[in-house]
Design an enzyme around this catalytic site. Structure first.
Site, PDB file in Angstrom:
ATOM      1  N   TRP A 172     -50.981 -43.933-124.275  1.00 35.07           N
ATOM      2  CA  TRP A 172     -50.536 -42.623-123.805  1.00 35.07           C
ATOM      3  C   TRP A 172     -49.100 -42.317-124.198  1.00 35.07           C
ATOM      4  O   TRP A 172     -48.777 -41.173-124.561  1.00 35.07           O
ATOM      5  CB  TRP A 172     -50.710 -42.499-122.292  1.00 35.07           C
ATOM      6  CG  TRP A 172     -50.368 -41.127-121.791  1.00 35.07           C
ATOM      7  CD1 TRP A 172     -49.488 -40.790-120.813  1.00 35.07           C
ATOM      8  CD2 TRP A 172     -50.905 -39.873-122.268  1.00 35.07           C
ATOM      9  NE1 TRP A 172     -49.431 -39.425-120.639  1.00 35.07           N
ATOM     10  CE2 TRP A 172     -50.303 -38.835-121.528  1.00 35.07           C
ATOM     11  CE3 TRP A 172     -51.840 -39.536-123.247  1.00 35.07           C
ATOM     12  CZ2 TRP A 172     -50.598 -37.494-121.728  1.00 35.07           C
ATOM     13  CZ3 TRP A 172     -52.140 -38.187-123.451  1.00 35.07           C
ATOM     14  CH2 TRP A 172     -51.516 -37.189-122.699  1.00 35.07           C
ATOM     15  N   ASN A 173     -48.189 -43.288-124.148  1.00 39.83           N
ATOM     16  CA  ASN A 173     -46.825 -43.007-124.586  1.00 39.83           C
ATOM     17  C   ASN A 173     -46.790 -42.547-126.031  1.00 39.83           C
ATOM     18  O   ASN A 173     -46.133 -41.560-126.379  1.00 39.83           O
ATOM     19  CB  ASN A 173     -45.951 -44.249-124.423  1.00 39.83           C
ATOM     20  CG  ASN A 173     -45.524 -44.481-122.987  1.00 39.83           C
ATOM     21  OD1 ASN A 173     -45.655 -43.615-122.143  1.00 39.83           O
ATOM     22  ND2 ASN A 173     -45.034 -45.669-122.703  1.00 39.83           N
TER      23      ASN A 173
ATOM     24  N   ASP B  27     -57.107 -46.967-121.677  1.00 41.19           N
ATOM     25  CA  ASP B  27     -57.278 -45.513-121.715  1.00 41.19           C
ATOM     26  C   ASP B  27     -57.402 -44.952-123.124  1.00 41.19           C
ATOM     27  O   ASP B  27     -57.640 -43.753-123.298  1.00 41.19           O
ATOM     28  CB  ASP B  27     -56.081 -44.849-121.020  1.00 41.19           C
ATOM     29  CG  ASP B  27     -54.749 -45.192-121.686  1.00 41.19           C
ATOM     30  OD1 ASP B  27     -54.618 -46.312-122.218  1.00 41.19           O
ATOM     31  OD2 ASP B  27     -53.827 -44.353-121.660  1.00 41.19           O
ATOM     32  N   GLN B  28     -57.272 -45.783-124.143  1.00 41.71           N
ATOM     33  CA  GLN B  28     -57.084 -45.280-125.498  1.00 41.71           C
ATOM     34  C   GLN B  28     -58.303 -44.548-126.059  1.00 41.71           C
ATOM     35  O   GLN B  28     -58.159 -43.557-126.780  1.00 41.71           O
ATOM     36  CB  GLN B  28     -56.658 -46.433-126.411  1.00 41.71           C
ATOM     37  CG  GLN B  28     -55.302 -47.013-126.015  1.00 41.71           C
ATOM     38  CD  GLN B  28     -55.006 -48.376-126.601  1.00 41.71           C
ATOM     39  OE1 GLN B  28     -55.668 -48.806-127.561  1.00 41.71           O
ATOM     40  NE2 GLN B  28     -54.035 -49.082-126.049  1.00 41.71           N
TER      41      GLN B  28
ATOM     42  N   HIS C 223     -44.864 -49.024-119.567  1.00 43.71           N
ATOM     43  CA  HIS C 223     -44.568 -48.603-118.203  1.00 43.71           C
ATOM     44  C   HIS C 223     -43.068 -48.383-118.014  1.00 43.71           C
ATOM     45  O   HIS C 223     -42.660 -47.485-117.283  1.00 43.71           O
ATOM     46  CB  HIS C 223     -45.066 -49.640-117.204  1.00 43.71           C
ATOM     47  CG  HIS C 223     -46.560 -49.759-117.150  1.00 43.71           C
ATOM     48  ND1 HIS C 223     -47.233 -50.151-116.017  1.00 43.71           N
ATOM     49  CD2 HIS C 223     -47.518 -49.535-118.083  1.00 43.71           C
ATOM     50  CE1 HIS C 223     -48.543 -50.172-116.251  1.00 43.71           C
ATOM     51  NE2 HIS C 223     -48.722 -49.817-117.516  1.00 43.71           N
TER      52      HIS C 223
ATOM     53  N   HIS D  45     -52.947 -46.321-132.093  1.00 45.86           N
ATOM     54  CA  HIS D  45     -53.943 -46.788-131.128  1.00 45.86           C
ATOM     55  C   HIS D  45     -54.193 -45.762-130.035  1.00 45.86           C
ATOM     56  O   HIS D  45     -55.122 -45.900-129.250  1.00 45.86           O
ATOM     57  CB  HIS D  45     -53.476 -48.103-130.513  1.00 45.86           C
ATOM     58  CG  HIS D  45     -52.192 -47.994-129.724  1.00 45.86           C
ATOM     59  ND1 HIS D  45     -51.077 -47.336-130.186  1.00 45.86           N
ATOM     60  CD2 HIS D  45     -51.852 -48.457-128.494  1.00 45.86           C
ATOM     61  CE1 HIS D  45     -50.120 -47.403-129.285  1.00 45.86           C
ATOM     62  NE2 HIS D  45     -50.564 -48.073-128.240  1.00 45.86           N
TER      63      HIS D  45
ATOM     64  N   GLU E 180     -45.672 -38.872-127.253  1.00 46.48           N
ATOM     65  CA  GLU E 180     -44.544 -38.761-128.175  1.00 46.48           C
ATOM     66  C   GLU E 180     -44.944 -37.998-129.425  1.00 46.48           C
ATOM     67  O   GLU E 180     -44.165 -37.196-129.953  1.00 46.48           O
ATOM     68  CB  GLU E 180     -44.038 -40.157-128.539  1.00 46.48           C
ATOM     69  CG  GLU E 180     -43.314 -40.862-127.399  1.00 46.48           C
ATOM     70  CD  GLU E 180     -43.150 -42.355-127.606  1.00 46.48           C
ATOM     71  OE1 GLU E 180     -42.598 -43.019-126.706  1.00 46.48           O
ATOM     72  OE2 GLU E 180     -43.576 -42.865-128.663  1.00 46.48           O
TER      73      GLU E 180
ATOM     74  N   GLN F 109     -39.618 -45.337-132.050  1.00 51.63           N
ATOM     75  CA  GLN F 109     -40.736 -44.464-132.409  1.00 51.63           C
ATOM     76  C   GLN F 109     -40.423 -42.993-132.210  1.00 51.63           C
ATOM     77  O   GLN F 109     -40.839 -42.153-133.018  1.00 51.63           O
ATOM     78  CB  GLN F 109     -41.971 -44.850-131.597  1.00 51.63           C
ATOM     79  CG  GLN F 109     -43.218 -44.055-131.980  1.00 51.63           C
ATOM     80  CD  GLN F 109     -44.479 -44.749-131.573  1.00 51.63           C
ATOM     81  OE1 GLN F 109     -44.922 -45.673-132.251  1.00 51.63           O
ATOM     82  NE2 GLN F 109     -45.054 -44.331-130.465  1.00 51.63           N
TER      83      GLN F 109
END
Length: 472
Positions: free
Chosen positions: A367-368, A388-389, A15, A364, A372, A349
């Site tokens: 979302w980030n 959400d994965q 976040h 995994h 990316e 990352q």
């Protein structure tokens, strides 16, 4: 008058990152920004600063200051408590602390707060904004597809439909603007389970509060900013209810032209020698290295790490593997001894994914990480864990076609043979691998275009700021 935005987030890396990148963009546009997360997270972001010196001026970015709120666990001891208790026990403390920040007539010589932006999982922020009469926006830190799914779950009758078909995990749902999706691929909080899950109950309750409280929340929110871009989810954006002002402004990633590439430290405690892993990547040709990382929250169990070790040994490809925690089951095989494999506990990352040597990201699909990877043009192998994965992996595999979903056994473990198969699919010379790599390249170009000057997300953010200036 120059607007002063108060940006507030739940104290986890997934976040903090997008909200901090939004802060940099708002400052770049000429606004004042105060960034607020918990005091414990702030201490990890700025370990060398005086912990009593609030507000804290960003050492590199003008007009950006940090003023953390207290959740009652300023020393970080909340890590010993179950997370669902944390949400319930800290709400009043957080709300009281943030109210004192948001209501200040001036913060370190800056004008008073004129607008609040907050992330998911902290609906108490909207209560503070409403009490103070401040306009607000929600930053949705998941794909727009997830926003649409949650919205229709609470408003479109899909809650009952899912519950009535929960025994058939393959049951396919058709939600407006979303490709057909099976129940098993929905966000984990929406998939019914026979056993009582207090963790899920609390998290789903937070989403329910966001979508059903008409006064302050996303269900009837004035503005929802989304960390995505129009081309990536155009069908979703065009189908979302017209009364919702949903604005794609992503991808919210570091930009050397805006923030100088200098941001606060990762709040995950592990550290590593940046020079070592970047030098490792420099040794390898383009698209040859496997990169494995599974976020800042999940820890892989021993059996899974053993299977990873076997697959990496058998693949014969160089790899960079981020292993957090006790490293149980991680085998230091001959690849590491020969220097073709590197185990680390943390890395930057974005820098790794941007390196030309990286040819595949085993992830995994948080979302980030997904965004990316999209922005870097790196194909993915998805191994979802929660939240959400599962939906993100389905988008990668079935909609955007820039990666594959790995198949796990009934025990939830990804076997080495299956990972090897996925690696060969993504990195090999087959037709599907070529298609995946071409799609990854295409989405990278579209992501870059969306945030460049005059791109769709760039214009959306500029117009958002202009509209706020007119109304304040």
């Amino acid at each position: 008058m120059v607007d002063h935005f108060l940006l507030v987030c739940y104290p986890v890396q997934s976040h903090i990152n997008p909200l901090l990148n939004l802060a940099c963009r708002l400052v770049h546009a000429g606004a004042y920004v105060t960034f607020s997360t918990s005091i414990a997270a702030h201490k990890r972001m700025f370990p060398a600063s005086s912990m009593l010196d609030f507000p804290f001026n960003d050492p590199h970015i003008s007009h950006l200051i940090y003023f953390p709120y207290s959740d009652g666990y300023d020393d970080g001891n909340n890590e010993t408590k179950q997370q669902f208790n944390y949400f319930l026990e800290t709400r009043d403390m957080c709300r009281c602390s943030l109210r004192s920040i948001a209501s200040a007539p001036s913060i370190d010589g800056r004008p008073a707060i004129t607008f609040i932006i907050y992330t998911i999982m902290i609906p108490w922020v909207s209560e503070v904004a409403a009490e103070l009469g401040l306009p607000m926006a929600l930053l949705w830190t998941q794909p727009a597809t997830l926003f649409s799914i949650y919205y229709h779950y609470f408003h479109g009758g899909y809650k009952e439909l899912i519950a009535s078909n929960c025994d058939d995990q393959s049951y396919s749902l058709q939600l407006p603007g979303v490709s057909p999706i099976s129940i098993r691929d929905l966000p984990s909080y929406l998939v019914p389970k026979p056993e009582l899950d207090k963790f899920k109950e609390v998290f789903l309750g937070l989403f329910e509060e966001m979508f059903l409280n008409e006064r302050t929340t996303a269900g009837f929110h004035e503005i929802v900013l989304v960390n995505s871009f129009h081309d990536l989810e155009h069908g979703v954006f065009t189908s979302i209810d017209a009364k919702l002002n949903v604005i794609p402004i992503g991808p919210l990633l570091p930009s050397s032209s805006i923030d100088g590439g200098i941001l606060p430290e990762n709040i995950v405690k592990e550290t590593n020698d940046v020079k070592a892993y970047m030098e490792f990547l420099n040794r390898w040709p383009a698209n040859s290295v496997i990169y494995l990382s599974f976020g800042s929250i999940s820890f892989m169990k021993k059996e899974q790490n053993t299977e990873f070790s076997l697959a990496l040994r058998d693949s014969g490809r160089p790899y960079l593997w981020v292993v957090r925690g006790a490293k149980e089951g991680v085998e230091v095989n001959e690849n590491v001894e020969k220097g073709t494999g590197l185990l680390i506990s943390w890395c930057s990352q974005v820098d790794v994914l941007s390196h030309s040597a990286v040819g595949c990201f085993v992830t995994h699909c948080g979302w980030n990480s997904t965004l990316e990877s999209i922005a870097s043009g790196v194909p993915m192998i998805g191994l979802p864990q929660w939240s959400d994965q599962s939906t993100n992996v389905e988008l990668v595999d079935g909609t955007w076609k820039n990666g594959v979903k790995a198949k796990v056994g009934e025990d939830g473990v990804l076997r080495s043979s299956e990972l090897c198969r996925c690696l060969e699919t993504v990195m090999g010379d087959g037709e599907r691998g070529n298609e995946i790599r071409e799609n990854a390249k295409m989405w990278k170009e579209k992501a870059s275009m969306s945030v460049m000057d005059g791109g769709s997300s760039d214009l959306n953010l500029i117009n958002f700021i202009k509209d706020i200036a007119k109304s304040t």
